[in-house]
Design a protein around this motif. Structure first.
Motif, mmCIF file in Angstrom:
data_model
loop_
_atom_site.group_PDB
_atom_site.id
_atom_site.type_symbol
_atom_site.label_atom_id
_atom_site.label_comp_id
_atom_site.label_asym_id
_atom_site.label_seq_id
_atom_site.Cartn_x
_atom_site.Cartn_y
_atom_site.Cartn_z
ATOM 1 N N ASP A 317 -72.614 70.805 10.118
ATOM 2 C CA ASP A 317 -71.455 71.502 10.672
ATOM 3 C C ASP A 317 -70.239 70.589 10.735
ATOM 4 O O ASP A 317 -69.108 71.026 10.462
ATOM 5 N N LEU A 318 -70.439 69.331 11.095
ATOM 6 C CA LEU A 318 -69.301 68.408 11.131
ATOM 7 C C LEU A 318 -68.778 68.133 9.723
ATOM 8 O O LEU A 318 -67.573 67.913 9.537
ATOM 9 N N ALA A 319 -69.658 68.165 8.728
ATOM 10 C CA ALA A 319 -69.197 68.039 7.343
ATOM 11 C C ALA A 319 -68.335 69.237 6.950
ATOM 12 O O ALA A 319 -67.335 69.096 6.233
ATOM 13 N N ILE A 320 -68.711 70.425 7.411
ATOM 14 C CA ILE A 320 -67.889 71.617 7.162
ATOM 15 C C ILE A 320 -66.503 71.427 7.775
ATOM 16 O O ILE A 320 -65.476 71.714 7.140
ATOM 17 N N LEU A 321 -66.463 70.945 9.018
ATOM 18 C CA LEU A 321 -65.162 70.720 9.670
ATOM 19 C C LEU A 321 -64.359 69.680 8.898
ATOM 20 O O LEU A 321 -63.149 69.867 8.655
ATOM 21 N N ALA A 322 -65.006 68.590 8.510
ATOM 22 C CA ALA A 322 -64.311 67.540 7.772
ATOM 23 C C ALA A 322 -63.733 68.072 6.478
ATOM 24 O O ALA A 322 -62.566 67.828 6.140
ATOM 25 N N ARG A 323 -64.542 68.817 5.732
ATOM 26 C CA ARG A 323 -64.099 69.350 4.449
ATOM 27 C C ARG A 323 -62.955 70.347 4.647
ATOM 28 O O ARG A 323 -62.000 70.385 3.855
ATOM 29 N N THR A 324 -63.028 71.147 5.698
ATOM 30 C CA THR A 324 -61.965 72.114 5.982
ATOM 31 C C THR A 324 -60.639 71.410 6.208
ATOM 32 O O THR A 324 -59.587 71.811 5.688
ATOM 33 N N LEU A 325 -60.662 70.329 6.992
ATOM 34 C CA LEU A 325 -59.427 69.596 7.272
ATOM 35 C C LEU A 325 -58.919 68.870 6.034
ATOM 36 O O LEU A 325 -57.717 68.860 5.752
ATOM 37 N N LEU A 326 -59.830 68.268 5.259
ATOM 38 C CA LEU A 326 -59.397 67.595 4.034
ATOM 39 C C LEU A 326 -58.843 68.578 3.008
ATOM 40 O O LEU A 326 -58.043 68.204 2.150
ATOM 41 N N ASP A 327 -59.264 69.843 3.112
ATOM 42 C CA ASP A 327 -58.741 70.883 2.229
ATOM 43 C C ASP A 327 -57.506 71.573 2.813
ATOM 44 O O ASP A 327 -57.103 72.633 2.328
ATOM 45 N N GLY A 328 -56.917 70.985 3.839
ATOM 46 C CA GLY A 328 -55.682 71.536 4.380
ATOM 47 C C GLY A 328 -55.880 72.677 5.362
ATOM 48 O O GLY A 328 -54.985 73.495 5.546
ATOM 49 N N GLY A 329 -57.069 72.755 6.001
ATOM 50 C CA GLY A 329 -57.288 73.746 7.045
ATOM 51 C C GLY A 329 -57.961 75.024 6.601
ATOM 52 O O GLY A 329 -58.022 75.988 7.367
ATOM 53 N N VAL A 330 -58.512 75.051 5.374
ATOM 54 C CA VAL A 330 -59.089 76.278 4.839
ATOM 55 C C VAL A 330 -60.509 76.038 4.360
ATOM 56 O O VAL A 330 -60.844 74.963 3.851
ATOM 57 N N ARG A 331 -61.362 77.046 4.555
ATOM 58 C CA ARG A 331 -62.707 77.050 3.972
ATOM 59 C C ARG A 331 -62.950 78.438 3.395
ATOM 60 O O ARG A 331 -62.992 79.425 4.129
ATOM 61 N N GLY A 332 -63.106 78.514 2.089
ATOM 62 C CA GLY A 332 -63.252 79.816 1.450
ATOM 63 C C GLY A 332 -62.014 80.660 1.714
ATOM 64 O O GLY A 332 -60.895 80.254 1.434
ATOM 65 N N ARG A 333 -62.228 81.842 2.293
ATOM 66 C CA ARG A 333 -61.111 82.731 2.610
ATOM 67 C C ARG A 333 -60.627 82.577 4.038
ATOM 68 O O ARG A 333 -59.718 83.294 4.470
ATOM 69 N N GLU A 334 -61.258 81.670 4.799
ATOM 70 C CA GLU A 334 -60.907 81.498 6.204
ATOM 71 C C GLU A 334 -60.002 80.290 6.388
ATOM 72 O O GLU A 334 -60.317 79.190 5.938
ATOM 73 N N ARG A 335 -58.872 80.511 7.025
ATOM 74 C CA ARG A 335 -57.949 79.422 7.325
ATOM 75 C C ARG A 335 -57.849 79.258 8.834
ATOM 76 O O ARG A 335 -57.545 80.208 9.545
ATOM 77 N N ILE A 336 -58.094 78.037 9.319
ATOM 78 C CA ILE A 336 -57.957 77.786 10.760
ATOM 79 C C ILE A 336 -56.689 77.026 11.087
ATOM 80 O O ILE A 336 -56.234 77.030 12.232
ATOM 81 N N LEU A 337 -56.088 76.356 10.092
ATOM 82 C CA LEU A 337 -54.829 75.636 10.285
ATOM 83 C C LEU A 337 -54.023 75.679 9.001
ATOM 84 O O LEU A 337 -54.580 75.727 7.901
ATOM 85 N N ARG A 338 -52.715 75.625 9.128
ATOM 86 C CA ARG A 338 -51.856 75.467 7.960
ATOM 87 C C ARG A 338 -51.936 74.024 7.463
ATOM 88 O O ARG A 338 -52.201 73.103 8.249
ATOM 89 N N PRO A 339 -51.673 73.794 6.182
ATOM 90 C CA PRO A 339 -51.706 72.420 5.674
ATOM 91 C C PRO A 339 -50.771 71.488 6.434
ATOM 92 O O PRO A 339 -51.110 70.334 6.699
ATOM 93 N N GLU A 340 -49.578 71.983 6.798
ATOM 94 C CA GLU A 340 -48.642 71.121 7.520
ATOM 95 C C GLU A 340 -49.142 70.768 8.914
ATOM 96 O O GLU A 340 -48.795 69.722 9.473
ATOM 97 N N SER A 341 -49.973 71.630 9.492
ATOM 98 C CA SER A 341 -50.551 71.313 10.799
ATOM 99 C C SER A 341 -51.595 70.216 10.676
ATOM 100 O O SER A 341 -51.700 69.342 11.538
ATOM 101 N N VAL A 342 -52.383 70.257 9.604
ATOM 102 C CA VAL A 342 -53.348 69.181 9.371
ATOM 103 C C VAL A 342 -52.614 67.867 9.169
ATOM 104 O O VAL A 342 -53.009 66.822 9.697
ATOM 105 N N GLU A 343 -51.520 67.905 8.403
ATOM 106 C CA GLU A 343 -50.712 66.694 8.229
ATOM 107 C C GLU A 343 -50.235 66.164 9.569
ATOM 108 O O GLU A 343 -50.197 64.952 9.807
ATOM 109 N N LEU A 344 -49.863 67.067 10.461
ATOM 110 C CA LEU A 344 -49.401 66.649 11.778
ATOM 111 C C LEU A 344 -50.505 65.929 12.541
ATOM 112 O O LEU A 344 -50.265 64.924 13.211
#
Length: 590
Positions: A317-344
Motif C-alpha cells: 500500500d505504501l508503494a501505491i502511495l509512493a507511485r501515485t505521488l511520483l506520478d503527480g498525484g494520479v493512479r489509473g483514473r483516480e487523482r488525489i492531488l494535482r501535479p502542482e500540489s505534489v510539487e508543493l
C-alpha cells in the motif's frame, strides 16, 4: 511520538507560495526523471518485476537484503528490529519485496535482565510481504496530503492563521501561527506534551489550544506532534468529517489501498507486527504488549485516530502511495492531488533553517535516514516504531522499510542505520552510464574512507597544459569532498588545482579551491583545469568521506591532458590508462 532527529542535515532547495488557496511556484528544481515519465493517462499499474525490468542493478538489491538481515542480530547490543518488510522499486516496477525476521516474537520485556521474553516458538509469527505495521509518524504524510487537498479546493489557505478556522487555537500567543507553519514544523510548538494524562477528549483538545509556543512562530524549526494534531482539528472542522473518514474517502479507497486505515479490526491482528511491552517508566501508559493497537500514547488516548500517528499499513500500500505521488498525484483514473500540489509537497519551505529542509508534510534531503538516496527533491518520513518511506523523483525510485524496532522495548533501537543502509543500496542500484565508452572510474560509497585516482607523472614544464574529463558527483554536502590536486615533488606535498565544470543548458561553475561537494544534479559535467608547470607533475582525484553518511559518490571518465593540439595523456590510449593508479576507485560498467 516525536522521532529523534538526525545528526547531519543539509540545505539546498527552492521556495514556493500559496495565496488564497491558489498554488504558485518559484525556482522549482529540475526533475530529470520527468522527461522519461509516461504520458498522462498511460501509466501502467504497479507490478512486481525483476531488477532489470525496473532499470536497477541486481547486486545492490541483493546486498540491501543482506545488510537488513544483519540488523536482526545485535547491532551493537540488541537487534535493531525483530523483523522487517523491505520494498524497493523504480518506475512502476517493484523489484524487491522481502520479509525478514519475525512480526511477533516477544510477549514481554524483562527490565532486570534487559532481555525479551519470547513467545513459544509455535506462537511466534514470521514477517510476510503483507504484514501490517503501525506506521507511527509516517501517518503525518496522510494528514498532510489531506490538508493539501483542502488547499486545492480553497477551503484552507496555506498562509492563513490557524485561529481563523479554530478561534480557540489563538490562545497563549498562537494567534499568528499559520497552516504552513504546522506543515513545516515552524509553529513554535514544543515537541510533545502528554495529552494522555488529560481525562477526556475535550480536555486534550483544550490543552493543545492552551499550549504556549516554546519559540516565536516562524523563528525556528522544531519537530512537533502537536502541529499535525492541530492540523487534524482544522481538517475535521472545515470538512465536518473525522480524520479516519477523510483518510478512507479521500486517499485509501480511491487508490485501492486496502490494508491502510486507523484502528484495524481484531481480525487483522494475526497479520499485524507487534510493537512494545508498554509499561512505565519507559512508556507513559501501562498497557502490556501492544499488538494491533496504536503504539503512540497520545494517539491511543485520542481513540487511535490522530493527525500525528495511528495509521496502519503494509509495504505494498505504501508503494501505491509512493507511485501515485511520483506520478503527480494520479493512479489509473483516480487523482488525489494535482501535479502542482505534489510539487508543493516536495518543495523546501524551510530555506531559513539549513539542514531542516521541509515541504508540506514531507521531509526533504535528509541523509540521516535517506542515505545516498537524498537529493534536494527526495521526500520522505520516518516513524518511531521503525518505519520509513523515501521517494526520489530524480531517479523515479522509492523505498519502504517497515520494521518493528520497538519490539519488545523502545530502548533496544538506536539511530537509523538500517534505513540508511537500505537507502544506500537502492541508490547504488540505480546505474550511472559512463560518459564515454563502456566504463568509468567510480569512487565507491564507503564511509570514513579515502579513495584516490592518480595520473602518472607528466612533464608540464613548458606551460599551457590543460586537463579535461567528465565528472559526476553527489556527496553529503561539505562532509564528503572530492578534490583535484597536484604534486611537483613526487607526492610529498599536494596543492589543490582549481577547475571549471559545465553542464548542458547552464552557466559554467568555478571551483577555485579544486573541490566538488554536494548535489550536482546527478548528470555528467565537462571539466577543464589549467595545470601548473612542473617537470614531473602528478595529478590525482581524492575523495574523502566522514564516518556518518554518504552520497552516491563520484565518477570520472575520459581523462586527458593536452598542450595545444598535442595530447600529453589520454585515458583512451591503453598504454596511458595502464599507468593510472587507483586506490579505492574501480572501473565500473554502466
Amino acid at each position: 511520538m516525536a522521532d529523534a532527529r538526525g545528526i547531519t542535515r543539509r540545505r539546498l532547495g527552492a521556495g514556493a507560495m500559496a495565496l488564497g488557496g491558489a498554488l504558485a511556484f518559484a525556482g522549482l528544481p529540475a526533475d530529470p526523471a520527468a522527461a522519461a515519465a509516461p504520458a498522462r493517462g498511460s501509466r501502467p499499474a504497479l507490478r512486481h518485476g525483476s531488477a532489470r525490468q525496473a532499470g536497477l542493478l541486481p547486486g545492490p538489491l541483493r546486498q540491501l537484503v543482506t545488510d537488513a538481515e544483519a540488523f536482526l542480530q545485535p547491532s551493537p547490543r540488541h537487534p535493531w528490529y525483530a523483523g522487517a518488510v523491505l520494498l524497493a522499486g523504480r518506475g512502476h516496477t517493484v523489484a524487491l519485496h522481502k520479509p525478514i525476521g519475525m512480526a511477533v516474537r516477544y510477549q514481554a520485556y524483562d527490565e532486570e535482565t534487559d532481555t525479551g521474553v519470547e513467545f513459544p516458538v509455535d506462537q511466534q509469527i514470521p514477517m510476510a510481504e503483507d504484514t501490517v505495521f503501525d506506521l507511527a509518524s509516517v501517518s503525518k504524510l496522510f494528514t498532510s496530503i489531506l490538508a493539501v487537498q483542502q488547499i486545492e479546493r480553497g477551503t484552507v489557505e496555506l498562509e492563513a492563521p490557524v485561529a481563523s478556522y479554530l478561534p480557540d487555537f489563538g490562545r497563549a500567543g498562537k494567534q499568528d501561527v499559520t497552516i504552513r507553519q504546522l506543515l513545516t514544523h515552524t509553529s513554535g510548538f514544543p515537541a510533545w506534551i502528554p495529552l494522555y494524562e488529560a481525562p477526556t477528549y475535550e480536555e486534550k483538545v483544550r490543552r493543545v489550544y492552551d499550549q504556549a509556543p516554546s519559540n516565536p512562530p516562524g523563528t525556528v524549526y522544531l519537530y512537533s506532534d502537536l502541529n499535525l494534531i492541530s492540523l487534524q482539528l482544522v481538517l475535521e472542522h472545515v470538512t465536518g468529517r473525522r480524520l479516519d473518514v477523510l483518510l478512507r474517502e479521500e486517499i485509501t479507497e480511491p487508490l485501492g489501498m486496502r490494508r491502510t486505515r486507523y484502528n484495524p479490526p481484531a481480525s487483522w491482528k494475526p497479520k499485524i507486527a507487534a510493537t512494545e511491552d508498554a509499561r512505565t517508566p519507559w512508556s507513559g501508559l501501562d498497557r502490556g504488549l501492544v499488538w494491533g493497537e496504536v503504539h503512540d500514547e497520545n494517539a491511543f488516548s485520542l481513540g487511535g485516530v490522530a493527525g500525528h500517528a495511528g495509521v496502519f499499513s503494509d509495504a505494498w500500500d505504501l508503494a501505491i502511495l509512493a507511485r501515485t505521488l511520483l506520478d503527480g498525484g494520479v493512479r489509473g483514473r483516480e487523482r488525489i492531488l494535482r501535479p502542482e500540489s505534489v510539487e508543493l509537497m516536495f518543495t523546501d519551505f524551510n530555506t531559513a533553517f539549513p539542514g531542516d529542509e521541509h515541504g508540506l508534510g514531507f521531509e526533504l534531503y535528509q541523509h540521516w535516514y535517506m542515505g545516498a538516496m537524498a537529493t534536494p527533491r527526495t521526500a520522505g518520513h520516518t516513524g518511531f516504531t521503525g518505519t520509513a518511506l523515501v521517494l526520489d523523483p530524480t531517479t523515479d525510485s522509492f523505498l519502504v522499510v517497515l520494521g518493528n524496532s520497538v519490539h519488545p522495548v523502545r530502548s533496544w533501537r538506536s539511530g537509523s542505520a538500517p534505513r540508511v543502509a537500505a537507502a544506500n543500496q537502492l541508490a547504488r542500484a540505480v546505474p550511472v552510464r559512463p560518459a564515454h565508452g563502456r566504463t568509468a572510474w567510480f569512487s565507491g560509497m564507503a564511509s570514513a574512507a579515502t579513495a584516490t585516482l592518480t595520473l602518472p607523472a607528466l612533464d608540464t614544464s613548458s606551460g599551457g597544459n590543460r586537463l579535461s574529463c567528465s565528472l559526476w558527483w553527489d556527496t553529503e554536502p561539505r562532509a564528503d569532498v572530492l578534490v583535484l590536486e597536484s604534486s611537483a615533488d613526487g607526492g610529498t606535498s599536494w596543492q589543490p588545482v582549481p577547475f571549471t565544470t559545465a553542464r548542458r543548458g547552464t552557466a559554467p561553475e568555478q571551483h577555485p579551491t579544486g573541490t566538488a561537494t554536494g548535489w550536482s544534479g546527478r548528470v555528467w559535467h565537462d571539466l577543464t583545469a589549467n595545470l601548473p608547470a612542473a617537470a614531473g607533475l602528478v595529478l590525482r582525484w581524492r575523495y574523502t568521506t566522514d564516518r556518518l553518511y554518504v552520497g552516491r559518490g563520484a565518477y570520472v571518465d575520459g581523462l586527458r591532458v593536452e598542450r595545444g593540439r598535442r595530447r600529453v595523456f589520454d585515458e583512451a590510449r591503453p598504454a596511458d590508462a595502464a599507468r593510472l593508479r587507483p586506490q579505492g576507485w574501480t572501473r565500473e560498467d554502466g
